[in-house]
Scaffold this active site. Structure first.
Site, short mmCIF file in Angstrom:
data_model
loop_
_atom_site.label_atom_id
_atom_site.label_comp_id
_atom_site.label_asym_id
_atom_site.label_seq_id
_atom_site.Cartn_x
_atom_site.Cartn_y
_atom_site.Cartn_z
N MET A 35 0.83 -1.31 -0.12
CA MET A 35 -0.13 0.04 0.01
C MET A 35 0.79 1.22 -0.14
SD MET A 35 -2.84 1.28 2.90
CE MET A 35 -1.57 1.95 4.23
N ASN A 36 0.43 2.36 -0.77
CA ASN A 36 1.18 3.62 -0.47
C ASN A 36 -0.07 4.57 -0.38
OD1 ASN A 36 1.70 2.97 -3.59
ND2 ASN A 36 1.96 4.98 -3.77
N ASP A 37 0.14 5.79 -0.96
CA ASP A 37 -0.90 7.00 -0.83
C ASP A 37 -2.42 6.73 -0.43
OD1 ASP A 37 1.32 7.47 -2.30
OD2 ASP A 37 0.22 8.87 -3.62
N SER A 94 -2.38 7.90 -8.17
CA SER A 94 -3.31 8.60 -7.10
C SER A 94 -4.27 9.43 -7.70
CB SER A 94 -2.42 9.33 -6.20
OG SER A 94 -1.69 8.35 -5.45
N GLU A 209 4.01 16.35 -5.48
CA GLU A 209 3.15 15.10 -5.80
C GLU A 209 1.68 15.26 -4.85
OE1 GLU A 209 5.64 11.19 -7.12
OE2 GLU A 209 5.63 11.55 -4.97
N TRP A 294 9.46 7.12 0.83
CA TRP A 294 9.97 6.18 -0.31
C TRP A 294 11.42 5.79 -0.40
CZ3 TRP A 294 7.04 3.91 -3.09
CH2 TRP A 294 5.69 4.21 -3.57
C1 FRU Z 1 3.23 9.61 -4.40
C2 FRU Z 1 3.16 8.66 -5.76
C3 FRU Z 1 2.11 9.56 -6.64
C4 FRU Z 1 1.68 8.37 -7.75
C5 FRU Z 1 1.76 7.26 -6.96
C6 FRU Z 1 1.98 5.90 -7.44
O1 FRU Z 1 3.66 8.56 -3.51
O2 FRU Z 1 4.39 8.72 -6.39
O3 FRU Z 1 2.78 10.58 -7.22
O4 FRU Z 1 0.55 8.74 -8.29
O5 FRU Z 1 2.60 7.53 -5.75
O6 FRU Z 1 1.85 5.00 -6.71
#
Ligand code: FRU
Length: 481
Positions: A35-37, A94, A209, A294
């Site tokens: 999982m990220n954003d 995102s 971002e 990151w």
């Molecule tokens: C931010 C990001 C966004 C992108 C997404 C890809 O963490 O790099 O800019 O849309 O993650 O997973």
């Protein structure tokens, strides 16, 4: 195949251990995989929707999907099926979501519309698309007329859309290289360029971002616009971080107040991709961050799932020492409501060293007031049986609060992990609130005027607090969460 293996692994883990043993107690984690954003944060009919960047097939970043969960209290989350999956146009990066109360897009009154970036690798492009849901977010249909917006630049992503009264239209903020571009639309399908912001403001050590634009009341009864801009790399302590700007959105572009040094929303290493909920009730502005960086997000030692969200935070503007405003983030009332039984309560004058052990819990809150300090520093150390510790130093002479996790537990999975972060100490008496939940410490100074969010990986919970220094009065209270 990989997905099945991971699923089997997580079922095995779930069956062989006490429930949720390897997860934080109150912080959102994905059911399985990466999982990220946070994405598509929107409130509708009592439900807080949390979509998020997901890759369920592996515990490393991969072709992105939107995962989905809902909550009625921002603490307990119900996992729902994936909302958006990659297709021939690209992976689902995102974005945001709105409730289309007036059916401006024609998909139905009160439809939830997701606005997201598709990312295509070869050839490389990033374009904005929409998808709609007429069943409260349970299923989405990608619009056949996609994409709705493109530009001739490689990094063009993370659209945040909300209705803007001043502009009288939907406004989309898009991260575009190292600036934010604003677009306007009457119907979420046809977008026109309105303005840009960024050159010579804020930090530029990396890509901009995940922007967010909203309004808040000022302490003197006015109203200001706030623009959140996440940046990676180039964050204050290396890698990822969230900066913010205060000013005015005039309907076309963002005009910042007087140039000020870069302002960070959080002074820890693990607070990124921060965005806020659209349509939150009672005029609230509630933010959520991805609690990682990151630099090492792909390396943290968590098992069949990887990465967590922060606790939700309610945002407000508070007076700053230079006569302007600061963006404060306080734990949301729902976090405070999750307080459980009392673990420790002491009041004393500190003259050297004092140590207290408390019942071992995965999640707890420490409230700590230090007044009448005598000397340059007061140290607060959270320790476990293994001798692992994280240390908070209230540095009166440097007017800072420092967080050190160099000996906090497992730190050797990445060189950038062992670290020290610091934020300002706004006034003489320290008012600290620490929220600990298995793998994280969120430290709120002075009600959230400054915050530090940092991950920690101790082998067992910290269950001892040690204070060192001299102060007329120390007031410490610990509650399970
Ligand atoms: C931010 C990001 C966004 C992108 C997404 C890809 O963490 O790099 O800019 O849309 O993650 O997973």
């Amino acid at each position: 195949m990989k997905r099945i293996t991971l699923l089997l692994l997580s079922i095995l883990v779930a069956c062989s251990q006490p429930a949720r043993d390897n997860r934080p107690k109150n912080h959102f984690t994905p059911p399985v995989g990466w999982m990220n954003d946070p994405n598509g944060l929107v409130w509708k009919n009592g439900e807080w929707h949390l979509f998020y960047q997901a890759y369920p097939d592996d515990v490393h970043w991969g072709p992105m999907h939107w995962g989905h969960a809902v909550s009625t209290d921002l603490i307990h989350w119900e996992h729902l099926p994936l909302a958006l999956c990659p297709d021939e146009m690209g992976a689902i990066f995102s974005g945001s979501a709105v409730v289309d109360h007036d059916n401006t897009a024609g998909f139905g009154k009160d439809a939830i519309i997701a606005i997201y970036t598709i990312n295509h690798e070869d050839p490389h492009y990033q374009k904005q698309c929409i998808a709609y849901s007429t069943d409260d977010g349970r299923t989405f249909t990608k619009w056949a007329g996609n994409p709705v917006l493109e530009a001739d630049i490689p990094d063009f992503r993370d659209p945040k859309v909300s209705w803007n009264d001043r502009a009288g239209e939907w406004i989309m903020s898009v991260a575009s290289g190292q600036e934010i571009r604003f677009y306007g639309s009457p119907n979420l399908k046809d977008w026109e360029f309105r303005g840009r912001f960024g050159e010579s403001y804020g930090a530029h050590g990396g890509l901009w971002e995940c922007p967010d634009l909203f309004e808040l009341d000022t302490p003197d009864g006015g109203r200001k616009s706030v623009l959140l801009v996440n940046i990676n790399p180039g964050g204050i302590f290396g890698g990822s971080a969230t900066q913010y700007f205060i000013g005015e959105f005039d309907g076309r572009t963002f005009i910042p107040d007087e140039p000020v040094p870069t302002r960070w929303m959080d002074y820890g290493k693990d607070h990124y991709a921060t965005v806020t909920w659209n349509d939150a009730p009672d005029g609230r502005r509630v933010a959520l961050a991805w609690m990682s960086n990151w630099q090492y997000a792909n390396n943290i030692p968590t098992g069949s799932w990887r990465n967590m969200m922060s606790y939700p935070r309610d945002l407000s503007l508070v007076p700053s020492e230079d006569g302007g405003c600061l963006l404060a983030s306080a734990p949301s009332p729902e976090v405070t409501a999750a307080r459980g039984r009392k673990l420790l309560e002491k009041e004393f004058s500190l003259d050297g060293d004092k140590t207290f052990r408390f019942r071992s819990e995965q999640a707890y809150e420490i409230r700590l007031g230090i007044s009448d300090p005598k000397g340059d520093t007061v140290g607060i150390s959270l320790e476990n049986e293994e001798g692992q510790r994280c240390v908070v130093t209230v540095d009166y002479s440097g007017k800072r609060v420092i967080f050190n996790r160099k000996d906090s537990g497992r730190t050797d999975f990445h060189n950038d992990f062992p670290s020290e972060t610091f934020c300002a100490l706004p006034k003489g008496d320290a008012d600290l609130r620490l929220l600990v939940d298995k793998y994280s410490v969120e430290l709120f100074v002075d009600g959230g005027t400054y915050v530090m969010t940092n991950l920690v990986f101790p082998d067992s919970p910290y269950d001892t607090i040690r204070l060192e220094g001299h102060a007329g009065n120390v007031d410490v209270r610990i509650d399970a969460m």
